[in-house]
Design a protein around this motif. Structure first.
Motif, PDB file in Angstrom:
ATOM      1  N   TYR A  42       0.818  -1.208   0.000  1.00  0.00           N
ATOM      2  CA  TYR A  42       0.000   0.000   0.000  1.00  0.00           C
ATOM      3  C   TYR A  42       0.859   1.269   0.000  1.00  0.00           C
ATOM      4  CZ  TYR A  42      -3.989  -3.014   0.562  1.00  0.00           C
ATOM      5  OH  TYR A  42      -4.942  -3.971   0.352  1.00  0.00           O
ATOM      6  N   ALA A  43       1.892   1.257  -0.826  1.00  0.00           N
ATOM      7  CA  ALA A  43       2.752   2.428  -0.964  1.00  0.00           C
ATOM      8  C   ALA A  43       2.898   2.867  -2.409  1.00  0.00           C
ATOM      9  CB  ALA A  43       4.133   2.146  -0.364  1.00  0.00           C
ATOM     10  N   VAL A  44       2.778   1.929  -3.361  1.00  0.00           N
ATOM     11  CA  VAL A  44       2.982   2.280  -4.767  1.00  0.00           C
ATOM     12  C   VAL A  44       1.994   3.363  -5.205  1.00  0.00           C
ATOM     13  CG1 VAL A  44       2.979   1.423  -7.139  1.00  0.00           C
ATOM     14  CG2 VAL A  44       3.920   0.005  -5.310  1.00  0.00           C
ATOM     15  N   THR A  45       0.750   3.266  -4.745  1.00  0.00           N
ATOM     16  CA  THR A  45      -0.268   4.250  -5.141  1.00  0.00           C
ATOM     17  C   THR A  45      -0.015   5.625  -4.532  1.00  0.00           C
ATOM     18  OG1 THR A  45      -1.654   3.433  -3.339  1.00  0.00           O
ATOM     19  CG2 THR A  45      -2.142   2.616  -5.571  1.00  0.00           C
ATOM     20  N   MET A  46       0.865   5.701  -3.540  1.00  0.00           N
ATOM     21  CA  MET A  46       1.127   6.972  -2.873  1.00  0.00           C
ATOM     22  C   MET A  46       2.433   7.617  -3.345  1.00  0.00           C
ATOM     23  SD  MET A  46      -0.134   6.194   1.025  1.00  0.00           S
ATOM     24  CE  MET A  46      -0.341   7.932   1.378  1.00  0.00           C
ATOM     25  N   ILE A  47       3.133   6.961  -4.259  1.00  0.00           N
ATOM     26  CA  ILE A  47       4.429   7.462  -4.732  1.00  0.00           C
ATOM     27  C   ILE A  47       4.249   8.014  -6.140  1.00  0.00           C
ATOM     28  CG2 ILE A  47       6.803   6.833  -5.283  1.00  0.00           C
ATOM     29  CD1 ILE A  47       6.594   4.629  -3.177  1.00  0.00           C
ATOM     30  N   PRO A  48       4.418   9.315  -6.320  1.00  0.00           N
ATOM     31  CA  PRO A  48       4.209   9.902  -7.655  1.00  0.00           C
ATOM     32  C   PRO A  48       5.082   9.249  -8.734  1.00  0.00           C
ATOM     33  CG  PRO A  48       4.348  11.627  -5.992  1.00  0.00           C
ATOM     34  CD  PRO A  48       4.718  10.342  -5.310  1.00  0.00           C
ATOM     35  N   ASN A  49       6.358   9.053  -8.447  1.00  0.00           N
ATOM     36  CA  ASN A  49       7.269   8.402  -9.389  1.00  0.00           C
ATOM     37  C   ASN A  49       7.342   6.902  -9.067  1.00  0.00           C
ATOM     38  OD1 ASN A  49       8.480   9.311  -6.969  1.00  0.00           O
ATOM     39  ND2 ASN A  49      10.536   9.106  -7.812  1.00  0.00           N
ATOM     40  N   TRP A  50       6.200   6.228  -9.180  1.00  0.00           N
ATOM     41  CA  TRP A  50       6.055   4.863  -8.671  1.00  0.00           C
ATOM     42  C   TRP A  50       6.937   3.850  -9.397  1.00  0.00           C
ATOM     43  CZ3 TRP A  50       4.157   1.283 -12.171  1.00  0.00           C
ATOM     44  CH2 TRP A  50       3.476   1.777 -13.289  1.00  0.00           C
ATOM     45  N   LYS A  51       7.255   4.094 -10.653  1.00  0.00           N
ATOM     46  CA  LYS A  51       8.119   3.148 -11.360  1.00  0.00           C
ATOM     47  C   LYS A  51       9.518   3.105 -10.753  1.00  0.00           C
ATOM     48  CE  LYS A  51       5.751   3.153 -15.827  1.00  0.00           C
ATOM     49  NZ  LYS A  51       5.862   3.399 -17.291  1.00  0.00           N
ATOM     50  N   ASP A  52       9.917   4.220 -10.132  1.00  0.00           N
ATOM     51  CA  ASP A  52      11.245   4.268  -9.519  1.00  0.00           C
ATOM     52  C   ASP A  52      11.347   3.345  -8.314  1.00  0.00           C
ATOM     53  OD1 ASP A  52      12.041   6.088 -11.406  1.00  0.00           O
ATOM     54  OD2 ASP A  52      11.831   7.844 -10.115  1.00  0.00           O
ATOM     55  N   VAL A  53      10.261   3.194  -7.551  1.00  0.00           N
ATOM     56  CA  VAL A  53      10.329   2.299  -6.394  1.00  0.00           C
ATOM     57  C   VAL A  53      10.398   0.842  -6.852  1.00  0.00           C
ATOM     58  CG1 VAL A  53       7.840   1.956  -5.954  1.00  0.00           C
ATOM     59  CG2 VAL A  53       9.447   1.921  -4.056  1.00  0.00           C
ATOM     60  N   LEU A  54       9.753   0.514  -7.978  1.00  0.00           N
ATOM     61  CA  LEU A  54       9.855  -0.838  -8.515  1.00  0.00           C
ATOM     62  C   LEU A  54      11.264  -1.103  -9.053  1.00  0.00           C
ATOM     63  CD1 LEU A  54       6.436  -1.283 -10.368  1.00  0.00           C
ATOM     64  CD2 LEU A  54       7.016  -1.724  -7.973  1.00  0.00           C
ATOM     65  N   GLN A  55      11.855  -0.093  -9.671  1.00  0.00           N
ATOM     66  CA  GLN A  55      13.232  -0.228 -10.146  1.00  0.00           C
ATOM     67  C   GLN A  55      14.198  -0.397  -8.980  1.00  0.00           C
ATOM     68  OE1 GLN A  55      14.452  -0.661 -13.079  1.00  0.00           O
ATOM     69  NE2 GLN A  55      12.720  -0.162 -14.405  1.00  0.00           N
ATOM     70  N   ASN A  56      13.945   0.307  -7.893  1.00  0.00           N
ATOM     71  CA  ASN A  56      14.795   0.177  -6.708  1.00  0.00           C
ATOM     72  C   ASN A  56      14.672  -1.214  -6.104  1.00  0.00           C
ATOM     73  OD1 ASN A  56      16.756   1.255  -5.026  1.00  0.00           O
ATOM     74  ND2 ASN A  56      15.288   2.208  -3.634  1.00  0.00           N
TER      75      ASN A  56
END
Length: 256
Positions: free
Chosen positions: A157-171
């Protein structure tokens, strides 16, 4: 099953007064601030200490994700956007054993990280569980383990709250070793069976709290990782008519 890590069904209890305080903060809180961190803090600072008692009744994807999360002995686990470290509670009986080598909980919100640190102290998890205040999308964030060294990375429940959400998946991809697993759950839009009006309703309602539902989250995960488990279901909310349900998903994938 013999040989599997022991898990706990974490379901904290709250009072009606606690719920009213959370609802007041959610409905009437003034989200402000120039940075993403400031906005999150303005939303959570009056409800952080009550976060878990209320949220576990609406974040329905967490339990199935934690119950299915792959864990091997000596596991290095990074929980990105981990908030109050409540996900660690699902492994409260095994986190201090040889099942886990190290657990890192990363969150950008100071008030949630403060609750997480208290949880670590209260449970005497020091040395095994480390709380990192910082941006989960930042590959250079101080305190994170080296690239390619982690067995599991979770994002609940964090991806929807991160504007640059693709970056968290890349991390997450960067942190995982080959064969490591990503575990993600969140609210979503159901491309197969959700009515158009329902999509528009939930998308708008969540956006007022800076939460952005996006069908691309699941498809991007499926592209980046080898899918091992996916479930999409509908969940209710406390004090909301049960007919009003929002879709959520729980995804487990493996780094190829």
């Amino acid at each position: 099953m013999v040989g599997e890590v022991e898990r706990t069904d974490y379901a904290p209890q709250g009072t009606i007064m606690d719920d009213l305080r959370v609802l007041k903060a959610m409905w009437f809180g003034n989200i402000k601030g120039g940075s993403h961190q400031d906005q999150l803090e303005s939303f959570y600072n009056k409800q952080a200490h009550l976060y878990d008692q209320y949220r576990h009744r609406m974040l329905h994807g967490r339990k199935p994700l934690m119950m299915k999360m792959p864990v091997q002995k000596g596991c290095v686990w990074v929980d990105l956007g981990g908030g109050t470290a409540s996900n660690v509670e699902f492994f409260s009986k095994s986190v201090m054993t040889d099942w886990f080598d190290k657990v890192y909980v990363v969150d950008l919100t100071p008030s949630l990280a403060k609750v997480a640190k208290k949880r670590v102290a209260d449970n005497k998890w020091g040395g095994k569980v480390e709380i990192i205040l910082g941006d989960a999308t930042d590959p250079k964030l101080e305190g994170l383990p080296p690239s390619g060294s982690c067995d599991v990375v979770s994002i609940s429940y964090a991806v929807t709250m991160i504007p640059n959400w693709k970056d968290v998946l890349q991390n997450a991809y960067r942190l995982l070793k080959p064969g490591g697993h990503i575990c993600v759950c969140d609210f979503t839009l159901d491309a197969k069976s959700q009515w158009s009006a329902s999509k528009k309703f939930w998308k708008y309602l969540f956006s007022t709290d800076h939460i952005y539902l996006n069908e691309e989250h699941i498809t991007t995960l499926q592209t980046m990782f080898e899918e091992k488990h996916l479930e999409v279901s509908y969940g209710t909310f406390p004090y909301v008519p049960r007919l009003l349900k929002c879709p959520y998903y729980a995804f487990i994938g493996m780094k190829k």
